[in-house]
Design a protein around this motif. Structure first.
Motif, mmCIF file in Angstrom:
data_model
loop_
_atom_site.group_PDB
_atom_site.id
_atom_site.type_symbol
_atom_site.label_atom_id
_atom_site.label_comp_id
_atom_site.label_asym_id
_atom_site.label_seq_id
_atom_site.Cartn_x
_atom_site.Cartn_y
_atom_site.Cartn_z
ATOM 1 N N UNK A 1 0.789 -1.233 0.000
ATOM 2 C CA UNK A 1 0.000 0.000 0.000
ATOM 3 C C UNK A 1 0.817 1.278 0.000
ATOM 4 N N UNK A 2 2.126 1.170 -0.183
ATOM 5 C CA UNK A 2 2.961 2.371 -0.221
ATOM 6 C C UNK A 2 3.162 2.820 -1.668
ATOM 7 N N UNK A 3 3.688 4.022 -1.826
ATOM 8 C CA UNK A 3 3.936 4.550 -3.166
ATOM 9 C C UNK A 3 5.428 4.457 -3.477
ATOM 10 N N UNK A 4 5.759 3.934 -4.656
ATOM 11 C CA UNK A 4 7.168 3.895 -5.065
ATOM 12 C C UNK A 4 7.434 5.165 -5.876
ATOM 13 N N UNK A 5 8.235 6.069 -5.309
ATOM 14 C CA UNK A 5 8.444 7.355 -5.977
ATOM 15 C C UNK A 5 9.502 7.271 -7.061
ATOM 16 N N UNK A 6 10.473 6.360 -6.899
ATOM 17 C CA UNK A 6 11.528 6.230 -7.908
ATOM 18 C C UNK A 6 12.219 4.890 -7.755
ATOM 19 N N UNK A 7 12.752 4.408 -8.863
ATOM 20 C CA UNK A 7 13.535 3.156 -8.839
ATOM 21 C C UNK A 7 14.889 3.486 -9.440
ATOM 22 N N UNK A 8 15.919 3.089 -8.764
ATOM 23 C CA UNK A 8 17.266 3.393 -9.246
ATOM 24 C C UNK A 8 18.112 2.130 -9.307
ATOM 25 N N UNK A 9 18.811 1.967 -10.395
ATOM 26 C CA UNK A 9 19.745 0.847 -10.471
ATOM 27 C C UNK A 9 21.082 1.285 -9.881
ATOM 28 N N UNK A 10 21.412 2.548 -10.113
ATOM 29 C CA UNK A 10 22.680 3.047 -9.631
ATOM 30 C C UNK A 10 22.520 3.601 -8.214
ATOM 31 N N UNK A 11 23.050 2.846 -7.268
ATOM 32 C CA UNK A 11 22.916 3.202 -5.857
ATOM 33 C C UNK A 11 23.566 4.565 -5.574
ATOM 34 N N UNK A 12 24.613 4.855 -6.331
ATOM 35 C CA UNK A 12 25.317 6.126 -6.093
ATOM 36 C C UNK A 12 24.453 7.340 -6.434
ATOM 37 N N UNK A 13 23.352 7.129 -7.147
ATOM 38 C CA UNK A 13 22.471 8.255 -7.501
ATOM 39 C C UNK A 13 21.402 8.509 -6.438
ATOM 40 N N UNK A 14 21.340 7.645 -5.436
ATOM 41 C CA UNK A 14 20.242 7.709 -4.467
ATOM 42 C C UNK A 14 20.122 9.085 -3.810
ATOM 43 N N UNK A 15 21.261 9.626 -3.344
ATOM 44 C CA UNK A 15 21.210 10.907 -2.626
ATOM 45 C C UNK A 15 20.584 11.990 -3.498
ATOM 46 N N UNK A 16 21.036 12.069 -4.754
ATOM 47 C CA UNK A 16 20.522 13.103 -5.657
ATOM 48 C C UNK A 16 19.027 12.910 -5.915
ATOM 49 N N UNK A 17 18.611 11.643 -6.058
ATOM 50 C CA UNK A 17 17.191 11.378 -6.335
ATOM 51 C C UNK A 17 16.329 11.734 -5.115
ATOM 52 N N UNK A 18 16.848 11.477 -3.913
ATOM 53 C CA UNK A 18 16.057 11.843 -2.716
ATOM 54 C C UNK A 18 15.881 13.357 -2.635
ATOM 55 N N UNK A 19 16.885 14.104 -3.098
ATOM 56 C CA UNK A 19 16.790 15.562 -3.088
ATOM 57 C C UNK A 19 15.689 16.033 -4.034
ATOM 58 N N UNK A 20 15.539 15.305 -5.143
ATOM 59 C CA UNK A 20 14.556 15.705 -6.159
ATOM 60 C C UNK A 20 13.156 15.197 -5.796
ATOM 61 N N UNK A 21 13.062 13.936 -5.399
ATOM 62 C CA UNK A 21 11.756 13.295 -5.208
ATOM 63 C C UNK A 21 11.207 13.439 -3.790
#
Lengths: 143, 222
Positions: B30-50
């Motif tokens: 029941x949760x929402x998936x806001x983004x899926x990333x293959x590259x773990x190193x991009x996680x920080x940047x994606x959290x800043x955006x999403x």
């Protein structure tokens, strides 16, 4: 303008700092009643007090604590810096016990509670100047 | 998830085959998936955006490289990070915890993975809810303290006005300046009225009846 250790025949210059215009005028009258004192300037807040003290180099700064912009308490240390020879006499509505420790630590020479009569104000100013002269004339102790 | 709000979850995994499975499990809960990333190193940047509530990050083998990656993510991510491990490793978990990982889940069989994610996200949602309540309470306390300080400042200002005017009146009288003294006394009187008015308003706002205020304001007899 004279300084804290000026000769006795030169009137002691007093800078009157208070945000209340009526109080400044009356303090000027009080200072004028003593032949040894003369009002050399006025200031209505802490910033103006610093500017006037820098320019006039008074012998005494009669300083109210509760003033707008920069309070007398906030201005005290800088006043000591810009006019090092001036004796600072705090004249405040706050009871002595509440503010004494801080104002003396910041370099005030004397503290008067508002409501003091004219003679007490004159005597306090004269004593502050006399004490400063006494300190300056004390011979240096040889090692 | 009754009573607990649903989360916005970022999923990252170096193994693409696990990425889809994780997304299904999270959505299934029941949760929402806001983004899926293959590259773990991009996680920080994606959290800043999403701006997800939490990031679920699979790091592959529990190696030094993964620890370095976790440090980087935790220090730069805009949300808590839950690590997804291929196998349990006590030392690694201790080190990851000290580097700021919020929780960890061992990536096991899909059905076990689902219950592990469910429990961890429930705990996280509760934690977030409590933290939100705590932060709201802190904010309320801060506002209350600010309001009290403003009131005290105003009262002090009024008292100082009275004190100033009375000092002027006294000094003027001592110097035989009757008119100035009288004028200052009128100012003191006006300032005193303002203090009383303000006190009455405040007590009135607190629901104290006027008749009580009038009775209380009378001086007590010795």
């Amino acid at each position: 303008m004279s300084n804290g250790a000026s000769s006795l025949d030169t009137p002691v210059g007093v800078l009157v700092c208070d945000d209340n215009a009526a109080m400044r005028a009356l303090l000027g009258v009080v200072v004028g009643t003593s032949p040894g004192l003369a009002t050399v300037g006025e200031a209505s807040d802490g910033d103006e007090a610093i500017a006037q003290a820098t320019r006039l180099q008074p012998d005494v700064i009669l300083l109210d604590l509760a003033m707008p912009n920069r309070s007398g308490l906030e201005a005290l240390a800088e006043l000591r810096y810009v006019a090092p020879a001036a004796q600072i006499v705090v004249l405040s509505g706050f009871a002595l016990t509440a503010a004494a420790e801080e104002v003396f630590a910041l370099g005030a020479a004397a503290y008067l509670e508002k409501g003091a009569n004219p003679q007490a104000i004159i005597t306090t100013i004269e004593n502050a100047v006399a004490n400063a002269r006494h300190v300056e004339r004390r011979p240096t102790k040889l090692a | 998830m009754e009573g607990i709000h649903h989360l916005r979850v970022l999923i990252a995994n170096q193994r693409p085959d696990r990425l889809e499975l994780l997304a299904q499990v999270v959505k299934g809960l029941g949760h929402e998936v806001t983004a899926r990333e293959i590259h773990v190193s991009d996680v920080a940047a994606v959290t800043a955006r999403e701006r997800p509530d939490v990031a679920l990050v699979g790091l592959g083998e529990s190696a030094e490289h993964a620890l370095n990656l976790i440090s980087e993510i935790v220090s730069e991510a805009f949300c808590p990070v839950i690590a997804l491990l291929e196998a349990y490793d006590g030392d690694w978990v201790n080190e990851a915890a000290s580097r700021g990982v919020f929780a960890y889940i061992v990536d096991s069989r899909p059905e076990e993975l689902q219950s592990a994610i469910d429990i961890t996200l429930r705990r996280f949602a509760e934690y977030q809810h409590l933290q939100g309540a705590f932060e709201r309470r802190i904010e309320e306390t801060r506002r209350e303290a600010e309001r009290r300080r403003a009131q005290q400042r105003h009262v002090l200002e009024l008292h100082d006005g009275v004190m100033q005017a009375l000092s002027v009146a006294h000094l003027a009288l001592e110097l035989d300046r009757r008119e100035e003294s009288q004028e200052a006394l009128l100012t003191a009187l006006e300032n005193t009225r303002a203090i009383v008015r303000r006190s009455l308003d405040q007590l009135g706002e607190q629901g104290v009846p006027l008749r009580d205020l009038i009775r209380d304001s009378a001086p007590t007899r010795p």
